[in-house]
Design an enzyme around this catalytic site. Structure first.
Site, mmCIF file in Angstrom:
data_model
loop_
_atom_site.group_PDB
_atom_site.id
_atom_site.type_symbol
_atom_site.label_atom_id
_atom_site.label_comp_id
_atom_site.label_asym_id
_atom_site.label_seq_id
_atom_site.Cartn_x
_atom_site.Cartn_y
_atom_site.Cartn_z
ATOM 1 N N VAL A 7 12.374 1.514 5.829
ATOM 2 C CA VAL A 7 11.990 1.545 7.431
ATOM 3 C C VAL A 7 10.911 0.624 7.818
ATOM 4 O O VAL A 7 11.226 0.038 8.778
ATOM 5 C CB VAL A 7 12.286 2.705 8.290
ATOM 6 C CG1 VAL A 7 10.891 2.761 7.898
ATOM 7 C CG2 VAL A 7 12.280 3.008 9.904
ATOM 8 N N ALA A 64 16.441 8.864 2.074
ATOM 9 C CA ALA A 64 15.935 8.688 2.212
ATOM 10 C C ALA A 64 15.810 7.104 2.270
ATOM 11 O O ALA A 64 16.303 6.573 0.730
ATOM 12 C CB ALA A 64 13.874 9.127 2.251
ATOM 13 N N GLU A 83 10.120 -2.354 7.085
ATOM 14 C CA GLU A 83 10.552 -4.253 7.141
ATOM 15 C C GLU A 83 10.972 -4.709 8.479
ATOM 16 O O GLU A 83 11.023 -5.850 9.669
ATOM 17 C CB GLU A 83 10.789 -4.389 6.098
ATOM 18 C CG GLU A 83 9.180 -5.593 5.858
ATOM 19 C CD GLU A 83 9.901 -6.190 4.360
ATOM 20 O OE1 GLU A 83 9.705 -7.480 4.076
ATOM 21 O OE2 GLU A 83 10.288 -5.536 3.392
#
Lengths: 162, 293, 801
Positions: C752, C749, C754
């Site tokens: 995501v 992972a 911003e």
């Protein structure tokens, strides 16, 4: 100089001594101790302080507490019954219709009103009804989804079996 | 955002309210819906010593048709204006205007009398009420008097209300046959925004259903007070209702308007929008007039 | 990663949802303590003035006032977010000699209720000598402009304490009046590459100051315990960073400053900094011996809690005939406001958001931040990315037209690929940019909607409404070095088989409590329902980098996965003894430990924990940590752009479809098709929520949002006049994540929350151009600007590209 007033909130009567310039928002939060009603702008522009008065949504920052007597006031704390969530609350959880959670109480109360007025509102009616509830986190997409999922009588049906 | 403490008074009769208001003069403020008053109290624009809540005064609210006139109590909520069947059918521009005022939460609190007494140049309900020739009723130390609404505003935030006078109701004649009306407003955000321009128009056609017999064009947010575009109205009367004549009247209305530049818009843009929205409002009102016969 | 994930990657309900839908979630403003006082701040009414005298005697005499403080009480408290050897802190909690913007903090009072506190403010008499003020950065740089910070600020900085070298801060360019920061980055040979370019364009872009608009206004509750501990409840984004600064300012040991957990009602960068009101609450509590609450009004939030920097961007770009960017010269000037805020950071970041997206081998970048007398700038969702991506991708659209190329195609010629190394040494170990662009183009029907070259825009006209599409791309880091430079986590197991995650993460809506719990559940082989979380309290939680710099998923997530893995390792060791099998033979699934393929040899996690306690007393507690930029010891240079910065970049591409009303100039975003590379989405529903929120903010800032000033005074500090999007503005949203795996992040992972905001601006601007042929280069794209531009069009609607 304080006034003795009586407010009926979520079915309970509260006898309070307040100053006349105190808003319903301030009294709910600071005197009654129900902090689920949020102070987002204190200016009637954001909807975070929405409560229901006799079932109708109002911005509680724009109403003096002394002026809210002899009415049924419902706050977010009054929706769950015996620990069971109101169907609209559950829909917001299921559809991810919240992020920071600060606008959520006001949004849920407004949504409940809209679905009670009209169990089958159109997309446009939902958007118009929620126009006064600002949210910066969600872009409204999943909020609208949560409400759409409760229409066509689904909220009423779920409420009947609660 | 801190309201300075005040004394609070709930009169039970109109006369009691008026005399209290007269007694305290500029140190008192009238509370009705409160959505404008609380804003001003929080911004410390007003620091009244006494707040007089008139919500308990009987006879100040309600929507009723009496003898060919609509009587509108000052305490009638904006939400009631928006949803009343009588208003939707006979005064559609007024219910349309109501639907643009604030949020649903505000519309449940705010009152028509409050919207008018605040006397904002962009007041949502002023143009339609003026387009419907509303007469405004006031009660004060010298009893009751009334005026056409267009004479009620004296400047931004200012009215002709004298000391101790309280706005009590509006009376609007039920529009004649072959009348149609419409309200449009332009703002950056579709709702939750003050109008850059708002326009209410009302047209009454002759028996031929083509010639314009009467016309009202009322503009908001483009002058110190809501204003009739009188020259544009005159241009329409006696003419066939065509898009060309609407465009011409719209141009005239734009010339008549007296917009300023401020944080919401520029003078030039406002003027251009007067023209556009006057034309669009006339185009919207015409088929409604044609239907009502 | 071939193992099938059971919890990570699933759209499970948020763990904080119940508390939030019932109104039980506690935010700072909901904290009420016995005997609590209410504080208020007296602020400067002048943009620039010298304080000659402050008389608080009348205020102190007022019944119900328990404490009044002024600059005298804060004179040794110089601090700031930027506090480096080159840029020492330039701010005090309460003004010392001067005030530098309207809203600057001058004094603070604590009283028994807000009304009395307000009345006390009215009684404080401040004698000002009004000084000439300057509001425009170009004006401010002129030699005869008023100098806002008179003396060169001297002294040590916190970065030196964190190990940065003490460098000499002099730089010839710092002699320019009011310059608060300067970044110069060069690589390749820009001049030569310009000379070799087929086509060169130079354009200027301007962006407005915008506000974060978190619905929760900033608030602080401070309670000084006479035993020596300062208890704080703050609207913040990182508890460890705030604790550090507050302990410095208050001259207390870090462990004696305790931040308690509260939920944060949205932050978007605006709650990262330590603000004067927070320090004032602490000082007033110390002074009065009672808890003190300070809630900012919405107006104060708009003017005194940082804004997106108004920015001027000049870009010169040279391209080859086939659309490759050969050379770029970018100059940025930001209006910093009265204090540095993050001015010297954002001018560094502008370049930072440029390098990872398009492969530009020859670059000259110069950024300048300039002190003026407007409110202070700071980080805001994307921190600089919206400004620079608006400029770069607007210009790319213009260049594509110039050379007769489809802009999406031109992007594909320039976007970076996996495995590339950036000029500062960062390596793109994951990069799905090509897929983002390609899939956004495909799903949005780009080719069809864009129309064939030479086709007439008017064919898409419906009355006065014309549609158009535009595209843009962007990037974002996944954590960068800043105090405390690492995150850690603790996972403890219970005898019923559940686990408690203890983390310093702050839940401000981004869903960190949920996604981090999912990581723990996945790693341990239990369900999300069996993970409890204790978070956001400095006394209970291990260090955390904070929920800014977009490192939550990658850095904190990695630390927490390690903690869970550590607990799992211990668990399996105990179980292996009990089940008489090798650790390698054991699997955990649904809370049961089994010998592989032997369903008869199993025991529950709870039983393993019980057994462990009985045998050795060890309840099984795992811990893990992750340093930002493992393997590097140097910090990146703000002034030169050198040095590694982050372990992973997220990427996005978006196609915006708009409707332009040619009669009003009004633009409506009707559809946003967004594809993002966030590696593995930990919780797709939460990822989608982040994207929707970014699109909405980007849309607002493209079309409506702007802080309007008049001589330094904010004219629209209300939600009525500062227009963020409402429900009616919500566009249709489409698109999803592209296939990607980030090795540095937990389960692959990365960021995501911003980045997505940044590309919405150029996508909309380009769509407006596509629709009606007018190019708006100053944000926001208001109806007035569009209508004026339409009227200036000499020719009839443009004939395409």
């Amino acid at each position: 100089m304080k006034l003795l007033i009586s407010l009926k909130v979520n079915g309970q009567t509260h006898d309070l001594a307040i100053a006349p310039h105190h808003t319903l928002l301030g009294v709910l939060r600071e005197e009654v101790g129900l902090t689920g009603t949020k102070r987002g702008c204190d200016d009637g522009d954001c909807g975070t302080c929405t409560v229901l008065i006799d079932g109708n949504p109002i911005t509680s920052c724009m109403l003096l507490a002394v002026d809210a007597q002899e009415k049924e006031i419902t706050t977010i704390e009054g929706l769950a019954v015996n620990g069971q969530l109101h169907p609209v609350q559950q829909a917001f959880i299921d559809h991810g219709g919240l992020q920071c959670g600060f606008c959520t109480p006001g949004v849920i109360l407004t949504a409940k009103y809209l679905l009670e007025q009209d169990p089958a509102p159109t997309d446009e009616q939902i958007r118009l009804g929620l126009a006064g509830n600002l949210c910066r986190c969600t872009g409204y997409v999943l909020i609208l989804e949560a409400i759409s999922a409760s229409r066509d009588g689904k909220m009423q049906k779920a409420e009947a079996t609660r | 955002m801190t309201i300075y403490p005040f004394e609070y008074f709930e009169p039970k009769e109109l006369e009691e309210a008026s005399s209290a208001f007269f007694e305290h003069g500029s140190e008192a403020a009238i509370l009705a819906g409160g959505t404008d008053l609380l804003n001003m109290l929080k911004a410390n624009i007003l620091k009244p010593k006494v707040v007089i809540n008139i919500k308990g005064v009987p006879g100040l609210s309600g929507i009723e048709e009496i003898d060919g006139e609509l009587q509108l109590g000052t305490l009638t909520s904006i939400h009631d204006l928006e949803t009343s069947k009588i208003i939707q059918e006979n005064f559609p521009a007024l219910s349309e205007a109501a639907s643009f005022l604030g949020s649903i939460q505000i519309r449940f609190l705010a009152t028509v009398g409050g919207n008018i007494c605040r006397a904002a140049p962009s007041a949502e309900t002023a143009p339609p009420l003026m387009a419907y020739d509303a007469q405004v009723y006031m009660y004060g130390p010298n009893g009751e008097r009334s005026l056409p609404l267009k004479e009620f505003f004296s400047g931004p935030g200012q009215t002709v209300l004298a000391e101790g006078e309280i706005l009590t109701k509006f009376k609007l004649p039920i529009p004649a046959l072959r009348s149609g009306s419409a309200y449009l407003r332009h703002s950056i955000r579709q709702l939750m925004d003050l109008a850059i321009v708002n326009v209410a128009v009302s047209l009454t056609l002759d028996e031929d259903s083509e010639t314009i017999k009467e016309a009202r064009i009322v503009l908001g947010a483009v002058a110190p007070t809501p204003m009739h575009a009188s020259a544009a109205e005159k241009e329409l009367i006696g003419k066939p209702a065509t898009l060309e004549i609407f465009e011409k009247a719209a141009q005239t209305a734009a010339q008549e308007s007296k917009p300023i530049s401020d944080v919401r818009s520029t003078q030039d843009y406002r003027r251009a929008m007067v023209q556009l929205f006057t034309r669009r409002a006339l185009e919207k009102a015409l088929p409604r007039a044609a239907q009502k016969n | 990663m071939t193992t099938e994930l059971k919890v990570v990657g699933k759209s499970l309900p948020r763990v904080d949802a119940y508390a939030k839908v019932t109104g039980q979630a506690e935010f700072t403003m909901d904290v009420n303590l016995p005997g609590m006082l209410y504080g208020k701040i007296l602020r400067s009414p002048h943009p620039h003035a010298r304080i000659k005298n402050i008389d608080t005697s009348e205020a102190e005499k007022l019944n119900g006032v328990l404490g009044v403080i002024t600059g005298k009480d804060t004179k040794d408290m110089r601090y700031a977010f930027v506090d480096t050897p080159r840029y020492p802190a330039d701010q005090y909690p309460l003004a010392q000699d001067k005030v530098r913007y309207i809203g600057d903090e001058v004094a603070a009072v604590a009283a028994v209720n807000p009304e009395t506190a307000q009345a006390a403010l009215d009684l404080i008499k401040v004698e000002y000598e009004i000084l000439p003020a300057v509001f425009d950065p170009y004006e401010a740089m002129k030699p005869d402009a008023p100098t806002i910070h008179d003396a060169e600020i001297q002294g040590d900085s916190i970065w030196e304490e964190w190990g940065a070298e003490k460098t000499k801060k002099s730089d010839a360019n710092e002699k320019v009046n009011n310059v608060s920061g300067r970044t110069v980055i060069t690589y390749g040979d820009p001049d030569k590459a310009f000379a070799e370019s087929h086509h060169i364009r130079e354009d200027r872009f301007e962006t407005a100051a915008t506000a974060h608009c978190a619905l929760e206004p900033h608030a602080a509750v401070a309670h000084y315990d006479p035993a020596g501990q300062m208890h704080l409840w703050l609207s913040g984004m990182g508890i460890y960073y705030k604790r550090y600064v507050l302990s410095k300012v208050l001259e207390m040991p870090t462990s004696q400053v305790r931040l308690h957990k509260v939920y944060i009602g949205g932050a978007f960068g605006g709650k990262m900094d330590v603000y004067p009101y927070e320090i004032c609450a602490a000082l007033l509590s110390k002074k009065t011996g009672r808890p003190v609450k300070i809630e900012l009004t919405r107006g104060e939030v708009f003017t005194t809690t940082r804004l997106r920097f108004p920015t001027y961007i000049d870009i010169k770009t040279g391209v080859s005939k086939d659309g490759k960017i050969l050379s770029q010269h970018i100059r940025t000037v930001v209006n910093n406001g009265g204090y540095r805020g993050t001015g010297p950071v954002v001018i560094y970041l502008f370049h930072g958001w440029t390098a990872p997206v398009y492969r530009v081998k020859n670059m000259r970048y110069e950024g300048i931040s300039v002190w003026t007398n407007i409110p202070v700038g700071g980080p805001q969702r994307g921190h600089g990315a919206p400004q620079i991506r608006f400029a770069i991708d607007s210009q790319l659209d213009m260049i594509a037209e110039d050379i007769g190329m489809d802009p999406a195609e031109m992007m594909l010629k320039n976007v970076r690929k996996i495995g590339e190394t950036l000029p500062n040494g960062d390596v793109l170990n994951s990069c799905g940019l090509i897929d983002c662009v390609t899939q956004a183009v495909e799903l949005s029907d780009w080719k069809e909607k864009r129309g064939a070259p030479g086709s007439d825009r008017t064919e898409r006209k419906n009355g006065s409404i014309v549609r158009g599409v535009g595209i843009s791309t962007t990037t974002m880091i996944s954590g960068a070095p800043y105090y405390p430079f690492a995150s850690a986590g603790i996972v403890k197991l219970h005898d019923d088989g559940a686990a408690t995650l203890i983390s310093g993460v702050v839940e401000m809506g981004q869903g960190a409590e949920t996604t981090l719990s999912q990581i723990v559940a996945e790693e341990l082989g239990i369900s999300l329902d069996d993970v409890r979380i204790v978070a956001g309290d400095t006394e209970q939680s291990p260090i955390d980098m904070g929920s800014f710099l977009s490192g939550g998923a990658t850095v904190t997530g990695a630390a927490i996965r390690l903690a869970a893995a550590d607990a799992k390792r211990q668990l399996l060791e105990v179980a292996s003894e009990r089940l008489d099998a090798m650790v390698e033979e054991l699997d955990i699934s649904d809370g049961i430990v089994c010998v592989r393929d032997r369903p008869d040899r199993c025991m529950s996690i709870g039983d393993v924990v019980n057994y462990s306690v009985k045998k050795t007393g060890d309840p099984i507690i795992g811990h893990g940590s992750r340093k930002i930029l493992s393997g590097t010891s140097r910090y990146p240079s703000l002034a030169k752009g050198t040095g590694r910065w982050t372990d992973a970049y997220g990427f996005n591409a978006q196609v915006a479809e708009v409707e332009v009303d040619t009669e009003t100039g009004q633009v409506k975003l009707v559809r946003a098709t967004t594809f993002h590379d966030c590696g593995t989405p930990l919780n797709p529903q939460i990822v989608a929520g982040q994207v929707h929120g970014c699109v909405s903010t980007g849309q607002g800032q493209a079309l409506m949002e702007e802080i309007v000033y008049d001589d330094g005074r904010v004219l629209n500090p209300t939600f009525q006049d500062y227009r963020l999007p409402i429900t009616l503005d919500t566009p249709e949203t489409a698109g999803t994540e592209v296939e990607s795996f980030e090795p540095a992040g937990p389960f692959g992972a990365k960021e995501v929350g911003e980045g997505v905001v940044a590309q919405t601006l150029a996508a909309i601007a380009n769509a407006v151009y596509d629709a009606v042929g007018v190019r708006i280069t100053t944000l926001p794209i208001t109806p007035q600007k569009v209508l004026a531009a339409l009227e200036n069009q000499k020719k009839p609607p443009k004939n395409n590209k």
